[in-house]
Design a protein around this motif. Structure first.
Motif, PDB file in Angstrom:
ATOM      1  N   ASN A 168       3.071   2.740  -6.091  1.00 30.91           N
ATOM      2  CA  ASN A 168       1.988   2.816  -7.070  1.00 30.91           C
ATOM      3  C   ASN A 168       2.365   3.748  -8.213  1.00 30.91           C
ATOM      4  O   ASN A 168       2.195   3.423  -9.395  1.00 30.91           O
ATOM      5  N   GLY A 191       0.767  -1.232   0.000  1.00 31.28           N
ATOM      6  CA  GLY A 191       0.000   0.000   0.000  1.00 31.28           C
ATOM      7  C   GLY A 191       0.798   1.282   0.000  1.00 31.28           C
ATOM      8  O   GLY A 191       0.283   2.328   0.410  1.00 31.28           O
ATOM      9  N   LYS A 251      -4.829  -8.924  -4.266  1.00 32.76           N
ATOM     10  CA  LYS A 251      -5.928  -8.197  -4.914  1.00 32.76           C
ATOM     11  C   LYS A 251      -5.540  -6.738  -5.146  1.00 32.76           C
ATOM     12  O   LYS A 251      -5.921  -6.127  -6.158  1.00 32.76           O
ATOM     13  N   ARG A 252      -4.795  -6.170  -4.213  1.00 33.57           N
ATOM     14  CA  ARG A 252      -4.351  -4.789  -4.351  1.00 33.57           C
ATOM     15  C   ARG A 252      -3.433  -4.638  -5.563  1.00 33.57           C
ATOM     16  O   ARG A 252      -3.555  -3.691  -6.336  1.00 33.57           O
ATOM     17  N   MET A 310      -3.594  -8.473  -0.264  1.00 35.85           N
ATOM     18  CA  MET A 310      -2.421  -7.833  -0.855  1.00 35.85           C
ATOM     19  C   MET A 310      -2.300  -8.179  -2.340  1.00 35.85           C
ATOM     20  O   MET A 310      -1.951  -7.327  -3.163  1.00 35.85           O
ATOM     21  N   LYS A 340      -5.513  -5.053  -8.850  1.00 34.17           N
ATOM     22  CA  LYS A 340      -6.289  -3.861  -9.190  1.00 34.17           C
ATOM     23  C   LYS A 340      -5.411  -2.786  -9.815  1.00 34.17           C
ATOM     24  O   LYS A 340      -5.795  -2.137 -10.797  1.00 34.17           O
ATOM     25  N   HIS A 341      -4.210  -2.628  -9.266  1.00 35.65           N
ATOM     26  CA  HIS A 341      -3.317  -1.587  -9.781  1.00 35.65           C
ATOM     27  C   HIS A 341      -2.817  -1.941 -11.177  1.00 35.65           C
ATOM     28  O   HIS A 341      -2.848  -1.102 -12.083  1.00 35.65           O
TER      29      HIS A 341
END
Length: 283
Positions: free
Chosen positions: A157, A152, A234-235, A232, A238-239
């Motif tokens: 990102n 995160g 899934k994060r 984690m 998605k990105h």
């Protein structure tokens, strides 16, 4: 004291764990074999061949199909990681230096597996196509950023998006080595590695993982893995799914970055109308 500071350098700690995890048996994913298996339920043989030769996005495979294949892989890897987590505590289960705890290396190994699978589905190039025994600096850099996304960190990102933008713009099949090892993204890689290294020290690793995903109660090996690994992954999914690499308008026969420029490219237009997009094969 200077010596101790070098030994305890958070960035070095993370790099050591990453390299050790990447060397574990079964951690590296063969891109061609994986894409063929992951897409078999949803795509024709011709689409799969094009996805392997170029990328799933350049082959025209719809994002919803890639998302379903990604969810399949996340489910599989989560179950596998959770089931094997407790076994890491058995003495001698993994022969690693005392400075790299077995449970942590195994956990990172499973994170590396899903990171590679998601990367290949969402049109990133082969991350381990070179030296089979080592991990080059560009690959280490992009994997560090993927881990940062999982944890995160906003800087990771942004950096992953920047790298994806470079590759999409230049239609390259290889990671931009210079950007990841000495260019504009390199300072972010070092910062993220340092952050992750700090979280691995002593008892803080489990606490940080549970803090990143606020659903963890007790720090029980299998339970901790199950409660943190899936969210984690899934994060990261998605990105990666939202980056420009999933929406190419051109494809290249081959491309390589040299001093920030791309050379050896043969551009071919790819139609992006709904009629040209691949529909899932019936199951």
């Amino acid at each position: 004291m200077a010596k101790g500071e070098v030994t305890e350098n958070p960035e070095s700690r993370f790099s050591a764990v990453l390299a050790s995890a990447a060397s574990l048996p079964g951690v590296r994913i063969q891109r061609e074999a994986y894409l063929r298996k992951a897409l078999a339920r949803y795509c024709s043989e011709d689409d799969i061949r094009r996805a392997i030769e170029e990328t799933p996005a350049a082959a025209g495979i719809p994002l919803e199909v890639l998302d379903r294949a990604a969810d399949d892989s996340i489910g599989y890897e989560t179950a596998k990681a959770s089931a094997l987590s407790a076994a890491a505590g058995i003495p001698g289960f993994i022969a690693l230096p005392a400075t790299v705890p077995a449970d942590m290396a195994q956990y990172f190994g499973h994170m590396l597996r899903i990171a590679q699978k998601l990367a290949y589905l969402y049109s990133w190039p082969d991350l381990f196509s070179g030296d089979s025994d080592g991990i080059d600096d560009a690959t280490k850099g992009v994997l560090t950023l993927f881990f940062g996304v999982m944890f995160g960190t906003q800087s990771a990102n942004a950096a992953v998006g920047q790298i994806a933008g470079m590759m999409s713009k230049e239609v390259a099949k290889k990671l931009p080595q210079k950007a990841l090892t000495q260019g504009v993204v390199y300072p972010i890689v070092k910062k993220v590695a340092g952050y992750l290294g700090v979280q691995m020290t002593k008892q803080t690793f489990a606490k940080t993982v549970s803090k990143a995903i606020p659903v963890v109660g007790a720090v029980v090996s299998g339970g901790l893995t199950f409660a943190t690994y899936r969210p984690m992954a899934k994060r990261l999914k998605k990105h990666l799914a939202g980056l420009e690499l999933t929406k190419p308008t051109h494809r290249a026969a081959d491309a390589e970055f040299v001093d920030g420029e791309v050379v050896g490219v043969e551009f071919v237009h790819v139609h992006d109308s709904p009629s040209d997009r691949t529909e899932p094969a019936s199951t």
